[in-house]
Enzyme design. Structure first.
Site, PDB file in Angstrom:
ATOM      1  N   LYS A  32       0.920   5.139   8.176  1.00 33.47           N
ATOM      2  CA  LYS A  32       1.582   5.482   6.901  1.00 33.47           C
ATOM      3  C   LYS A  32       0.530   5.661   5.799  1.00 33.47           C
ATOM      4  CE  LYS A  32       2.571   1.907   4.641  1.00 33.47           C
ATOM      5  NZ  LYS A  32       1.900   1.035   3.675  1.00 33.47           N
ATOM      6  N   LYS A  45      -7.374   1.858  -2.934  1.00 38.12           N
ATOM      7  CA  LYS A  45      -6.941   1.354  -1.618  1.00 38.12           C
ATOM      8  C   LYS A  45      -7.019   2.479  -0.569  1.00 38.12           C
ATOM      9  CE  LYS A  45      -4.872  -1.250   1.501  1.00 38.12           C
ATOM     10  NZ  LYS A  45      -5.229  -2.517   2.073  1.00 38.12           N
ATOM     11  N   THR A  82       0.861  -1.187   0.000  1.00 41.81           N
ATOM     12  CA  THR A  82       0.000   0.000   0.000  1.00 41.81           C
ATOM     13  C   THR A  82       0.895   1.234   0.000  1.00 41.81           C
ATOM     14  OG1 THR A  82      -1.658  -1.180   1.274  1.00 41.81           O
ATOM     15  CG2 THR A  82      -1.852   1.214   1.208  1.00 41.81           C
TER      16      THR A  82
HETATM   17  P1  NAP Z   1       5.376  -6.416   7.474  1.00 36.20           P
HETATM   18  O1  NAP Z   1       4.951  -7.688   8.127  1.00 36.20           O
HETATM   19  O2  NAP Z   1       5.958  -5.339   8.289  1.00 36.20           O
HETATM   20  O3  NAP Z   1       6.457  -6.848   6.330  1.00 36.20           O
HETATM   21  C1  NAP Z   1       7.099  -5.884   5.548  1.00 36.20           C
HETATM   22  C2  NAP Z   1       7.960  -6.578   4.498  1.00 36.20           C
HETATM   23  O4  NAP Z   1       8.609  -5.594   3.695  1.00 36.20           O
HETATM   24  C3  NAP Z   1       9.069  -7.449   5.102  1.00 36.20           C
HETATM   25  O5  NAP Z   1       9.288  -8.562   4.268  1.00 36.20           O
HETATM   26  C4  NAP Z   1      10.267  -6.493   5.057  1.00 36.20           C
HETATM   27  O6  NAP Z   1      11.520  -7.140   5.060  1.00 36.20           O
HETATM   28  C5  NAP Z   1      10.021  -5.816   3.714  1.00 36.20           C
HETATM   29  N1  NAP Z   1      10.704  -4.530   3.592  1.00 36.20           N
HETATM   30  C6  NAP Z   1      10.465  -3.385   4.285  1.00 36.20           C
HETATM   31  N2  NAP Z   1      11.294  -2.410   3.869  1.00 36.20           N
HETATM   32  C7  NAP Z   1      12.052  -2.946   2.902  1.00 36.20           C
HETATM   33  C8  NAP Z   1      13.111  -2.441   2.092  1.00 36.20           C
HETATM   34  N3  NAP Z   1      13.543  -1.168   2.190  1.00 36.20           N
HETATM   35  N4  NAP Z   1      13.688  -3.277   1.201  1.00 36.20           N
HETATM   36  C9  NAP Z   1      13.278  -4.551   1.080  1.00 36.20           C
HETATM   37  N5  NAP Z   1      12.301  -5.094   1.815  1.00 36.20           N
HETATM   38  C10 NAP Z   1      11.696  -4.290   2.714  1.00 36.20           C
HETATM   39  O7  NAP Z   1       4.198  -5.759   6.635  1.00 36.20           O
HETATM   40  P2  NAP Z   1       2.888  -6.449   5.996  1.00 36.20           P
HETATM   41  O8  NAP Z   1       1.814  -6.433   7.007  1.00 36.20           O
HETATM   42  O9  NAP Z   1       3.284  -7.705   5.305  1.00 36.20           O
HETATM   43  O10 NAP Z   1       2.506  -5.315   4.915  1.00 36.20           O
HETATM   44  C11 NAP Z   1       3.166  -5.216   3.656  1.00 36.20           C
HETATM   45  C12 NAP Z   1       2.418  -4.207   2.798  1.00 36.20           C
HETATM   46  O11 NAP Z   1       1.053  -4.651   2.621  1.00 36.20           O
HETATM   47  C13 NAP Z   1       2.324  -2.799   3.420  1.00 36.20           C
HETATM   48  O12 NAP Z   1       2.396  -1.823   2.420  1.00 36.20           O
HETATM   49  C14 NAP Z   1       0.946  -2.815   4.080  1.00 36.20           C
HETATM   50  O13 NAP Z   1       0.425  -1.506   4.220  1.00 36.20           O
HETATM   51  C15 NAP Z   1       0.161  -3.666   3.105  1.00 36.20           C
HETATM   52  N6  NAP Z   1      -1.011  -4.367   3.664  1.00 36.20           N
HETATM   53  C16 NAP Z   1      -0.971  -4.966   4.887  1.00 36.20           C
HETATM   54  C17 NAP Z   1      -2.103  -5.629   5.375  1.00 36.20           C
HETATM   55  C18 NAP Z   1      -2.120  -6.331   6.716  1.00 36.20           C
HETATM   56  O14 NAP Z   1      -3.229  -6.650   7.217  1.00 36.20           O
HETATM   57  N7  NAP Z   1      -0.978  -6.617   7.328  1.00 36.20           N
HETATM   58  C19 NAP Z   1      -3.280  -5.682   4.603  1.00 36.20           C
HETATM   59  C20 NAP Z   1      -3.268  -5.099   3.337  1.00 36.20           C
HETATM   60  C21 NAP Z   1      -2.125  -4.445   2.878  1.00 36.20           C
HETATM   61  P3  NAP Z   1      12.196  -7.619   6.469  1.00 36.20           P
HETATM   62  O15 NAP Z   1      11.641  -8.982   6.742  1.00 36.20           O
HETATM   63  O16 NAP Z   1      13.639  -7.611   6.194  1.00 36.20           O
HETATM   64  O17 NAP Z   1      11.796  -6.600   7.530  1.00 36.20           O
END
Ligand code: NAP
Length: 284
Positions: A236, A168, A93
């Site tokens: 964010k 979104k 997102t």
């Molecule tokens: P998360 O658990 O915090 O995971 C974030 C991922 O991004 C991890 O694999 C992290 O790697 C990687 N990452 C972050 N910064 C990076 C960088 N500079 N270079 C390379 N990799 C990087 O987050 P999430 O919940 O999966 O969410 C991911 C996305 O989906 C976000 O944009 C969020 O807003 C969106 N989203 C989330 C949900 C939800 O319910 N969680 C629902 C819909 C959409 P590391 O493992 O090394 O930290």
């Protein structure tokens, strides 16, 4: 079609498992390499050490990382090695502007970019039931569709590049309102000494029932705020919404209130908790 997945966080890991189950996944990349290594062993796919390496070896690159600068860093890396004709699908997102920048960078390499954010939470990612809103070239979406269908129950083409992220943003504003409503109402119910599980069950079956109440109601009232969707990530998203709403002259009341609440919680160290941690402010 050979697929590679970048970003194995709370969402990415479930997505990768479903793409593997459908037979498309050849490899994964994650910034913290240990996560990629252990998933790759589990799924019998390749753990790439760099996003460039992954991009050179697949027909479709799927991305799900945290924020705008992270997506742009991944796209910059991919652009160095990606083959013409590859499709890059970003499910993070981020802002519509980031989607447009990413699409322009990849267009120079004859690579299509789709902004394809999702809704449905970690449960949706795990169960392959996400709702996906897509911006970009419709013929690229049709080519990518079989892979995307492995993760989703609904895929909607919204229009040009950036329109997936704009949709979104609509979802994230609505999510803020639902969070405010559910946390405040359940804190009220608790103050009335009502039986909470019964409150959640009966209201879930009526006109005020919703996904957040059903999936987070019981845990929040027991003081459990494991993510889920991290509060700092929703913060964010709401900053992006605030910016877009201000530019277009739309109301920001709900957005401003929720940002202020989240900032209070983040200052107290709760940024990595689920968004239902807003309940903390409603019950003190
Ligand atoms: P998360 O658990 O915090 O995971 C974030 C991922 O991004 C991890 O694999 C992290 O790697 C990687 N990452 C972050 N910064 C990076 C960088 N500079 N270079 C390379 N990799 C990087 O987050 P999430 O919940 O999966 O969410 C991911 C996305 O989906 C976000 O944009 C969020 O807003 C969106 N989203 C989330 C949900 C939800 O319910 N969680 C629902 C819909 C959409 P590391 O493992 O090394 O930290």
């Amino acid at each position: 079609m050979k697929a590679g997945m970048i970003g194995l966080g709370a969402m990415g890991i479930g997505m990768a498992r479903n793409i593997a189950k459908a037979g498309y996944l050849v490899g994964v990349y994650n910034r913290t390499a240990a996560k990629a290594q252990s998933l790759a062993e589990d799924l019998n796919v390749i753990a790439y050490h760099q996003p460039e390496e992954l991009a050179a070896n697949v027909d479709i690159v799927l991305i799900c990382v945290s924020a705008d600068q992270d997506v742009l860093a991944m796209v910059e890396a991919i652009a160095l090695t990606v083959k013409p004709g590859t499709i890059v699908v970003d499910m993070s997102t981020v802002s519509s502007n980031t989607a447009k920048l990413a699409a322009a960078m990849l267009a120079e390499k004859q690579v299509a970019f789709l902004d394809a954010p999702v809704s449905g939470g970690v449960e949706g990612a795990k169960n392959g039931t996400l709702a996906m809103m897509v911006g970009g070239d419709e013929s690229a979406l049709e080519k990518a569709r079989p892979v995307l269908e492995a993760m989703t129950r609904c895929i909607m083409h919204m229009g040009a590049t950036g329109s997936g992220q704009a949709t979104k943003a609509v979802n994230q504003i609505m999510g803020a309102g639902i969070n405010q409503a559910v946390t405040e109402a359940l804190a009220f119910a608790q103050a009335q000494n009502l039986p909470m599980e019964k409150v959640i069950e009966v209201i879930s079956g009526g006109a005020s029932g919703n996904w957040f109440l059903q999936h987070r109601g019981s845990t929040m009232t027991r003081g459990i705020f494991a993510p889920g969707f991290k509060l700092a990530l929703h913060h964010k998203d709401l900053k992006i919404c605030q910016n877009m709403a201000t530019q277009s002259g739309a109301s920001t009341t709900l957005i401003d209130m929720t940002i202020a609440d989240y900032e209070r919680l983040m200052a107290e160290g709760y940024g990595d908790e689920d968004i239902s941690a807003l309940y903390r402010l409603k019950s003190d």
